[in-house]
Design an enzyme around this catalytic site. Sequence first.
Site, PDB file in Angstrom:
ATOM      1  N   SER A 200       5.616  60.708   9.384  1.00 58.00           N
ATOM      2  CA  SER A 200       5.713  61.097   7.981  1.00 58.00           C
ATOM      3  C   SER A 200       4.912  60.122   7.124  1.00 58.00           C
ATOM      4  O   SER A 200       4.051  59.400   7.634  1.00 58.00           O
ATOM      5  CB  SER A 200       7.184  61.136   7.547  1.00 58.00           C
ATOM      6  OG  SER A 200       7.319  61.729   6.281  1.00 58.00           O
ATOM      7  N   ASN A 201       5.163  60.086   5.833  1.00 57.96           N
ATOM      8  CA  ASN A 201       4.485  59.141   4.931  1.00 57.96           C
ATOM      9  C   ASN A 201       5.464  58.698   3.854  1.00 57.96           C
ATOM     10  O   ASN A 201       6.630  59.086   3.870  1.00 57.96           O
ATOM     11  CB  ASN A 201       3.232  59.779   4.331  1.00 57.96           C
ATOM     12  CG  ASN A 201       3.575  61.047   3.578  1.00 57.96           C
ATOM     13  OD1 ASN A 201       4.293  61.021   2.585  1.00 57.96           O
ATOM     14  ND2 ASN A 201       3.091  62.186   4.082  1.00 57.96           N
ATOM     15  N   PHE A 202       4.985  57.874   2.914  1.00 54.79           N
ATOM     16  CA  PHE A 202       5.889  57.219   1.960  1.00 54.79           C
ATOM     17  C   PHE A 202       6.141  58.034   0.689  1.00 54.79           C
ATOM     18  O   PHE A 202       6.691  57.503  -0.275  1.00 54.79           O
ATOM     19  CB  PHE A 202       5.333  55.846   1.578  1.00 54.79           C
ATOM     20  CG  PHE A 202       5.306  54.877   2.725  1.00 54.79           C
ATOM     21  CD1 PHE A 202       6.487  54.404   3.263  1.00 54.79           C
ATOM     22  CD2 PHE A 202       4.101  54.463   3.280  1.00 54.79           C
ATOM     23  CE1 PHE A 202       6.478  53.516   4.331  1.00 54.79           C
ATOM     24  CE2 PHE A 202       4.083  53.578   4.340  1.00 54.79           C
ATOM     25  CZ  PHE A 202       5.272  53.100   4.878  1.00 54.79           C
ATOM     26  N   SER A 203       5.760  59.290   0.641  1.00 55.05           N
ATOM     27  CA  SER A 203       5.987  60.063  -0.590  1.00 55.05           C
ATOM     28  C   SER A 203       7.488  60.174  -0.878  1.00 55.05           C
ATOM     29  O   SER A 203       8.280  60.533  -0.007  1.00 55.05           O
ATOM     30  CB  SER A 203       5.381  61.463  -0.447  1.00 55.05           C
ATOM     31  OG  SER A 203       5.786  62.264  -1.536  1.00 55.05           O
ATOM     32  N   ALA A 267       2.574  65.358  -0.207  1.00 51.38           N
ATOM     33  CA  ALA A 267       1.751  64.608   0.747  1.00 51.38           C
ATOM     34  C   ALA A 267       2.001  65.233   2.122  1.00 51.38           C
ATOM     35  O   ALA A 267       2.902  64.819   2.858  1.00 51.38           O
ATOM     36  CB  ALA A 267       2.135  63.140   0.722  1.00 51.38           C
TER      37      ALA A 267
END
Length: 412
Positions: A200-203, A267
């Site tokens: 995943s990512n930091f959004s 994102a």
Amino acid sequence: MGVSGGIAAYKAAEIVSRLTRLGADVHVIMTAAATRLVGPMTFQGVSGNPVATDLFAEPRRWNIEHIALADRAQLVLVAPATANVMGKLAAGIADDFLTTTILATEAPVILAPAMHDRMWRNPIVQANAERLRRAGFAIIEPEYGRLASGALGQGRLPDPESVVEVVVQAMFRPKDLAGVPVLVTAGPTRERIDPVRYLSNFSSGKMGYSLAAAAAERGARVTLVSGPVDLPSPPGVEVVRVDSAVEMAEEVWRRAAAAQVVVMAAAVADYRAAEAATAKLKRGSGDLVIRLVPNPDIIGELGRTKGKRLLVGFAAETDDLVINARAKLAAKNLDLVCANWVDRAGQGFGTDTNALTLIDRSGGVLEVPLQDKRAVAHAVWDRVRGLLGAGETEVLVPPAPDPCLPSGDGQC
Ligand code: PMT
């Protein structure tokens, strides 16, 4: 207007004076601490109204007066808002006229915190601010500058003119998107690699949720397709929660047909595991290699089947912001791209604030300065409103499924 006990209380008189001169009917509520710093008569003088200080003071009918003010208010501003008042509001404590009125009102509430910078940075104060934001309170960020202690830091109440501008914007926000069907995406996507792990990512979803909330404030009919985030649904917004990029693609493509404007702030993970393991991956002695396959290009597909729909994308960049954003605008057939530095302080992933460079297809460039994500969101909608013009909404044919949707075996 609430005035609590910070040194900046003296600036509150100028705020009341400016609002009154603009025609507002301002009723001031002071906390006991505020009355030690500025006399109630000052506020009575500039507002032309009696000042409330004590729930139990005669001749007020104390049991209804705070409710009456709470009912009548079209907007509540607290300036300065001390750490103490913010803490009480965050905890739902109503032990004086001001906190009781605020908890009883349904009007929008704007807090303008002012305090020593170490207090403002204190994790408890920050957690309270975050909790209040989530409950729908707007917060005007304190400014950096010389504080009452003489030290430099972030904690100053912005100048009265700026505070009044925020109030005016909030009260007279035009319903210029009334009835416009809008689709917004927000948050990250999660791409499972086994039953307990994902890529995943930091959004955090804050930018997309702010866009959805701002559009609803302006009268739009908003659907928000949201990745997994820890945020409450914005009032008046239909929220569709998804997990993976494939799920987001399906929901967005299905719903985009009914939207006049699509804003993709999510994102979206560009890749997913070719095959998610059905059992938890075990630690081995060597490297673990996971083959990734591309996810659907959600916005790219919308760009290919755009018709008269207005398509807004984001470009999250760490270098060559404008060049890369322009390339995305062209490649994805966007009408507007919101170019976002994501490696600078106060901008991008997870922050409460953001700054954007808005680039439209005719080459127009607009810089949106660093500010609260809700204010940034309104700047985006201002630009969208300008681009929408007076055109009719075209009824659109839903796009064909992306060739990269997974088949039963998890392959493209
Ligand atoms: O959520 P926050 O913590 O508030 O952070 C906000 C944000 C930084 C996530 C947001 O402001 C932002 O920049 N969103 C876009 C992030 C991104 O994926 O950018 P990108 O440059 O990789 O993608 C370009 C565009 O294509 C985006 O509109 C994206 O939504 C879209 N996209 C990307 C990949 C994909 N497979 N399909 C897409 O539609």
